[in-house]
Scaffold this motif. Structure first.
Motif, short mmCIF file in Angstrom:
data_model
loop_
_atom_site.label_atom_id
_atom_site.label_comp_id
_atom_site.label_asym_id
_atom_site.label_seq_id
_atom_site.Cartn_x
_atom_site.Cartn_y
_atom_site.Cartn_z
N ARG A 33 -10.57 19.98 -20.04
CA ARG A 33 -11.62 20.85 -18.78
C ARG A 33 -12.88 19.88 -19.39
NH1 ARG A 33 -12.22 24.02 -15.30
NH2 ARG A 33 -10.78 25.67 -16.54
N HIS A 34 -12.60 18.86 -20.43
CA HIS A 34 -14.12 17.74 -20.59
C HIS A 34 -13.18 16.50 -19.89
CE1 HIS A 34 -16.35 15.49 -22.97
NE2 HIS A 34 -15.66 14.33 -22.64
N ARG A 76 -15.34 15.10 -16.26
CA ARG A 76 -16.03 14.10 -16.63
C ARG A 76 -15.66 12.94 -15.52
NH1 ARG A 76 -18.45 9.84 -19.48
NH2 ARG A 76 -16.80 8.00 -20.14
N ILE A 77 -14.62 12.90 -15.06
CA ILE A 77 -13.84 12.36 -13.87
C ILE A 77 -14.47 12.56 -12.63
CG2 ILE A 77 -11.67 13.20 -13.90
CD1 ILE A 77 -12.02 9.02 -13.66
N GLY A 125 -5.10 22.17 -10.49
CA GLY A 125 -6.31 23.61 -10.09
C GLY A 125 -7.07 23.35 -10.99
N MET A 126 -7.39 23.46 -12.45
CA MET A 126 -7.93 22.73 -12.98
C MET A 126 -9.13 21.74 -12.18
SD MET A 126 -8.58 21.45 -17.31
CE MET A 126 -8.60 22.83 -17.55
N GLU A 162 -13.06 22.00 -11.12
CA GLU A 162 -14.21 21.40 -10.89
C GLU A 162 -14.30 20.69 -10.14
OE1 GLU A 162 -15.46 21.12 -14.90
OE2 GLU A 162 -13.81 22.76 -14.53
N GLY A 163 -14.05 20.48 -9.81
CA GLY A 163 -14.85 20.16 -8.08
C GLY A 163 -15.29 20.83 -6.91
N LYS A 164 -14.82 22.13 -7.25
CA LYS A 164 -15.86 23.08 -6.09
C LYS A 164 -16.99 23.43 -7.14
CE LYS A 164 -12.31 25.67 -4.44
NZ LYS A 164 -11.09 26.73 -4.41
N LYS A 165 -17.11 22.93 -8.87
CA LYS A 165 -18.63 23.49 -9.34
C LYS A 165 -19.83 22.08 -9.30
CE LYS A 165 -16.42 24.94 -13.63
NZ LYS A 165 -16.28 24.70 -15.12
#
Ligand code: NAI
Ligand code: MG
Length: 392
Positions: free
Chosen positions: A191-192, A196-197, A227-228, A232-235
């Motif tokens: 997730r980190h 970041r990307i 999916g992860m 992260e994109g949505k967040k």
């Protein structure tokens, strides 16, 4: 203010194009001290290490670098070309650029693909009336250190690995495959680094005025890792209400990029899909002679053309390869150092040379590379750089 920049020409045409970029940097008034570092095939053969420790030390001290290209060969072929004194001593060849990305944790790979007006290699699209040339301005953010290229893989995985995999119900049908017939390559996302990307992609879109960020993965099938990234994109998208979040599947994206490339701005993907989609877009804007890139981590940044060492052109007495990808990579370095004005001037000079169309590399003239392209009107590497410098 003068800076120290590490230069790593490497192999083949890396040795040709890197000095051309420095000529352009000098011409635009960028002041730096350049220190050359050892990397590549020569050092593999002589020392059994294509990325010597002294190069890592130099980069730790001076963490901004220009890199040309290296030659990589399959393991057994590499072993065969070692200095006889080093043979059978347990030396194993590893790609030094992959080594650099991992050693310095260069997790962000940025690959802009922007068409320059007048480049005869630009993508054109058929319409009912004739043809049109869509403007391509895409910047790919590729996660550079994880995913399918992280190197966690086996042929004939050890029993405990197989047993661990077998705790997943979908592994059952592979469990009895004989070891030597079973190859496993893992796709690990954390997730980190995923965060970041995606975050850097949004920051970039915001800073440079792109209206969308597209997450290009395959979350419907590769649910956990893709999916992860989608999550992260949505967040992160919530923090950027003015930037549209799009999501595409890599396979569909490869089709759409030739149908409507102008619909994309910043694209984010994992390591392998990022590699694929960036080559796809590079093909729309002139290919390897124009494809520049940056490898950026928290403490080090290395700028390099996407192309390799092109061994078949490396030995030419008068070089015919296009230095533009390397020169545009140097522009990315200037951007990174906050030298936006100088970077802009170089890009403008490149754009003017292309628009005028008087100085063109062999591939821009639809010739296949050979020493006689010069007598048939193709520009030499030096002439292309000279033309850019003249515009500066
Ligand atoms: P390559 O990128 O070196 O060359 C492919 C073809 O693209 C060349 O034959 C040439 O026609 C064209 N080309 C490349 N750069 C060009 C330029 N600046 N101007 C005009 N035409 C250009 O890839 P290839 O042939 O697959 O690999 C050659 C060696 O480079 C291999 O040992 C490979 O492992 C290595 N390589 C290294 C990379 C790096 O240093 N980051 C990346 C890709 C390959
Ligand atoms: Mg590639």
């Amino acid at each position: 203010m003068s800076r120290t920049i590490v230069t790593m020409p490497g192999d083949g045409i890396g040795k040709v194009v890197l000095p051309e970029a420095i000529r352009v940097l000098d011409a635009v008034g960028f002041e730096a001290e350049y220190v050359e570092a050892d990397i590549g095939w020569e050092f593999w053969q002589k020392e059994g290490n294509a990325l010597p420790q002294r190069t890592l030390d130099l980069l730790a001290k001076h963490p901004i670098a220009l890199f040309g290209a290296i030659t990589s060969k399959p393991k057994d072929q590499a072993a065969g070309e070692l200095d006889p004194a080093l043979k059978d001593k347990g030396f194993v060849y590893y790609s030094p650029i992959v080594g650099l990305r991992q050693h310095f944790d260069l997790d962000l790979c940025i690959r802009p693909c922007q068409s320059f007006e007048g480049n005869p290699l630009n993508f054109i699209r058929r319409t009912v009336e004739g043809f049109e040339e869509p403007k391509v301005d895409v910047v790919i953010f590729r996660q550079n250190t994880e995913g399918l290229y992280a190197g966690v893989e086996w042929t004939d995985p050890p029993a405990h690995v197989k047993d661990a995999l077998n705790t997943h119900p979908k592994f059952k049908r592979f469990y009895d495959v004989p070891g030597e017939d079973l190859a496993v390559s893992t796709r690990i996302f954390t997730r980190h680094y995923t965060n970041r990307i995606v975050k850097k992609a949004f920051e970039y879109a915001d800073k440079f005025g792109y209206s969308s960020v597209t997450i290009c993965e395959k979350p419907n099938v590769i649910r956990e890792t893709s999916g992860m990234m989608r999550e992260e994109g949505k967040k992160i998208a919530k923090e950027y209400p003015d930037i549209a979040l799009k999501s595409t599947n890599i396979d569909a994206q490869m089709m759409w990029l030739t149908k409507n490339p102008e619909d994309y701005g910043v694209i984010v993907a994992g390591n392998m899909f990022g590699d694929i989609v960036s080559d796809g877009f590079a093909g729309l804007v002139g290919g390897l002679g124009f494809a520049c890139s940056a490898n950026i981590g928290e403490r080090c940044a290395i700028f390099e053309p996407t192309h390799g060492s092109a061994p078949k052109y490396a030995g030419y007495e008068t070089s015919i390869v296009n230095p533009t990808a390397m020169i545009l990579s140097a522009c990315m370095m200037l951007d990174h150092l906050g030298e936006k004005e100088r970077a802009g001037r170089i890009r403008e000079a490149v754009a003017t040379v292309l628009k005028e169309g008087k100085v063109r590399s062999y591939d821009m003239m639809k010739m296949s590379g050979s020493p006689d392209v010069i007598s048939r009107g193709a520009a030499t590497t030096t002439q292309i750089t000279d033309a850019i410098i003249e515009k500066l």
